[in-house]
Motif scaffolding. Structure first.
Motif, PDB file in Angstrom:
ATOM      1  N   TYR A  95      -8.036   9.811   3.668  1.00  0.00           N
ATOM      2  CA  TYR A  95      -6.867   8.961   3.872  1.00  0.00           C
ATOM      3  C   TYR A  95      -5.744   9.680   4.619  1.00  0.00           C
ATOM      4  CZ  TYR A  95      -9.301   6.155   0.410  1.00  0.00           C
ATOM      5  OH  TYR A  95     -10.244   5.422  -0.252  1.00  0.00           O
ATOM      6  N   ALA A  96      -5.588  10.970   4.398  1.00  0.00           N
ATOM      7  CA  ALA A  96      -4.522  11.702   5.087  1.00  0.00           C
ATOM      8  C   ALA A  96      -4.754  11.719   6.593  1.00  0.00           C
ATOM      9  CB  ALA A  96      -4.437  13.132   4.543  1.00  0.00           C
ATOM     10  N   ASP A 121      -2.403   0.616   3.380  1.00  0.00           N
ATOM     11  CA  ASP A 121      -3.477   0.840   2.399  1.00  0.00           C
ATOM     12  C   ASP A 121      -3.773   2.331   2.254  1.00  0.00           C
ATOM     13  OD1 ASP A 121      -3.692  -1.856   1.939  1.00  0.00           O
ATOM     14  OD2 ASP A 121      -5.362  -2.149   3.324  1.00  0.00           O
ATOM     15  N   ALA A 122      -3.689   3.066   3.362  1.00  0.00           N
ATOM     16  CA  ALA A 122      -3.922   4.512   3.300  1.00  0.00           C
ATOM     17  C   ALA A 122      -2.842   5.182   2.461  1.00  0.00           C
ATOM     18  CB  ALA A 122      -3.942   5.102   4.709  1.00  0.00           C
ATOM     19  N   TYR A 123      -1.586   4.787   2.645  1.00  0.00           N
ATOM     20  CA  TYR A 123      -0.503   5.356   1.854  1.00  0.00           C
ATOM     21  C   TYR A 123      -0.680   5.033   0.365  1.00  0.00           C
ATOM     22  CZ  TYR A 123       2.177   6.550   6.057  1.00  0.00           C
ATOM     23  OH  TYR A 123       2.605   7.099   7.235  1.00  0.00           O
ATOM     24  N   LEU A 124      -1.113   3.793   0.064  1.00  0.00           N
ATOM     25  CA  LEU A 124      -1.341   3.435  -1.330  1.00  0.00           C
ATOM     26  C   LEU A 124      -2.467   4.267  -1.933  1.00  0.00           C
ATOM     27  CD1 LEU A 124      -1.064  -0.474  -1.203  1.00  0.00           C
ATOM     28  CD2 LEU A 124       0.558   1.113  -2.247  1.00  0.00           C
ATOM     29  N   GLN A 163       3.582   0.410  -8.240  1.00  0.00           N
ATOM     30  CA  GLN A 163       3.277   1.829  -8.367  1.00  0.00           C
ATOM     31  C   GLN A 163       4.518   2.669  -8.619  1.00  0.00           C
ATOM     32  OE1 GLN A 163       0.617   3.864  -5.810  1.00  0.00           O
ATOM     33  NE2 GLN A 163      -0.783   2.153  -5.532  1.00  0.00           N
ATOM     34  N   ASP A 164       5.666   2.247  -8.087  1.00  0.00           N
ATOM     35  CA  ASP A 164       6.900   3.018  -8.246  1.00  0.00           C
ATOM     36  C   ASP A 164       8.056   2.055  -8.481  1.00  0.00           C
ATOM     37  OD1 ASP A 164       8.939   4.811  -8.246  1.00  0.00           O
ATOM     38  OD2 ASP A 164       8.666   5.533  -6.203  1.00  0.00           O
ATOM     39  N   PRO A 165       8.258   1.601  -9.741  1.00  0.00           N
ATOM     40  CA  PRO A 165       9.273   0.575 -10.026  1.00  0.00           C
ATOM     41  C   PRO A 165      10.687   0.998  -9.670  1.00  0.00           C
ATOM     42  CG  PRO A 165       7.782   0.889 -11.887  1.00  0.00           C
ATOM     43  CD  PRO A 165       7.512   2.009 -10.940  1.00  0.00           C
ATOM     44  N   GLY A 166      10.962   2.286  -9.608  1.00  0.00           N
ATOM     45  CA  GLY A 166      12.317   2.734  -9.334  1.00  0.00           C
ATOM     46  C   GLY A 166      12.568   3.135  -7.903  1.00  0.00           C
TER      47      GLY A 166
END
Length: 317
Positions: A95-96, A121-124, A163-166
């Motif tokens: 993915y990188a 999608d790759a970042y996820l 994935q990152d609520p904040g």
């Protein structure tokens, strides 16, 4: 040493140029023309060693841009090949490498939704939510870019927040696309992303909803109970909304945070609260002798939870 590095770069450029020229000849002469030894070696290298192409990625871009014969055709061919490489990298879990290729492609082609989706999608897959949010924010700022509809934006923002609520950038984007921004819980669970003071104050400045602002600030106070700007902002909102009980709760926590050393600040905030109207606790707080246990009992009677960083202190400052 510098001369040696220059020679190495020249050799790499020469090798890449030979590869690209051989590849173009193979496409033009699929079965009729004889293939050179460099062309014979290229498929095996591409199939067996995808890492080589990742390392030479930046060199390939330079080589394609300086080609003098058939330059436009060569560059188009290189771009298509790189996009296909990204697909292969994704299929094999690299993915990188895929993100590196796709990010360059998307920067040049911000309207290509298929490449954008693959990059996101790759970042996820890499759990790189910062890059995920950065890409969405960049696409939203480019005029004429990212022609996706509102449903696509909401889905992508919601996926990132799952994935990152904040994540500050995603929360701001959620407001821009008209999503209902989730109100954070006042109590921070261990699995939640910690709400820092900087993040909370930035979110409150972008959202005029007082209920949302109070919830964000309370969550940040639970995480960083000694950050006085959080109390100042919470007191400002509750005073502006004339919510006397909420103002009193924030004031009790402020008294616990500053203790006897913050006399001037305590008195100023207390006078502002008195302007909201009569309440029996104004005199109680005005006569407070500095004993934190008095405030803890007062908070308990009001069902006000004291952050661990304040309730755990055993002595006065």
């Amino acid at each position: 040493m510098l001369l040696l590095e220059i020679v190495v770069v020249m050799l790499l450029l020469a090798e890449v140029f030979i590869r690209l020229r051989a590849r173009r000849r193979r496409l033009q002469n699929k079965s009729s023309a004889p293939v050179s030894s460099a062309a014979c070696l290229a498929p095996d290298a591409d199939a067996d060693a995808p890492q080589i192409r990742s390392e030479l990625f930046s060199v390939e871009i330079v080589a394609s841009s300086v080609t003098t014969t058939g330059g436009a055709e060569q560059q188009a061919l290189s771009i298509d090949d790189l996009l296909n490489e990204a697909v292969i990298y994704m299929e094999y879990g690299h993915y990188a490498q895929a993100a590196t290729v796709l990010r360059w492609y998307v920067d040049l082609n911000p309207h290509e939704t298929k490449a954008i989706n693959r990059l996101l999608d790759a970042y996820l897959a890499m759990a790189d939510i910062d890059s995920y949010a950065e890409l969405l924010e960049a696409l939203g700022e480019k005029p004429g870019a990212a022609p996706m509809n509102e449903a696509w934006w909401k889905e992508r923002v919601d996926t990132g927040l799952a994935q990152d609520p904040g994540n500050l950038e995603l929360l701001v984007l959620a407001e821009k696309v008209g999503m209902a921004v989730p109100v954070p819980q006042a109590q921070v669970q261990a699995s939640e992303t910690a709400m820092t003071a900087e993040m909370a104050l930035a979110l409150v400045s972008r959202n005029a909803d007082p209920a949302y602002g109070m919830a964000v600030l309370q969550r940040a106070i639970a995480h960083e109970p000694q950050r006085l700007p959080l109390y100042a902002e919470l007191l400002r909102i509750t005073h502006q909304q004339r919510r006397i009980e909420d103002y009193l709760n924030a004031l009790i926590l402020l008294f616990l945070a500053v203790r006897v050393g913050g006399k001037t600040l305590r008195e100023r905030m207390l006078r502002a609260g008195v302007d909201l109207g009569p309440h029996p606790l104004w005199s109680v707080l005005a006569q407070w002798n500095g004993d934190p246990e008095v405030l803890r009992r007062l908070a308990q009677s009001r069902h006000l939870e004291i952050p661990a960083g304040l309730s755990g202190a055993a002595t006065d400052r």
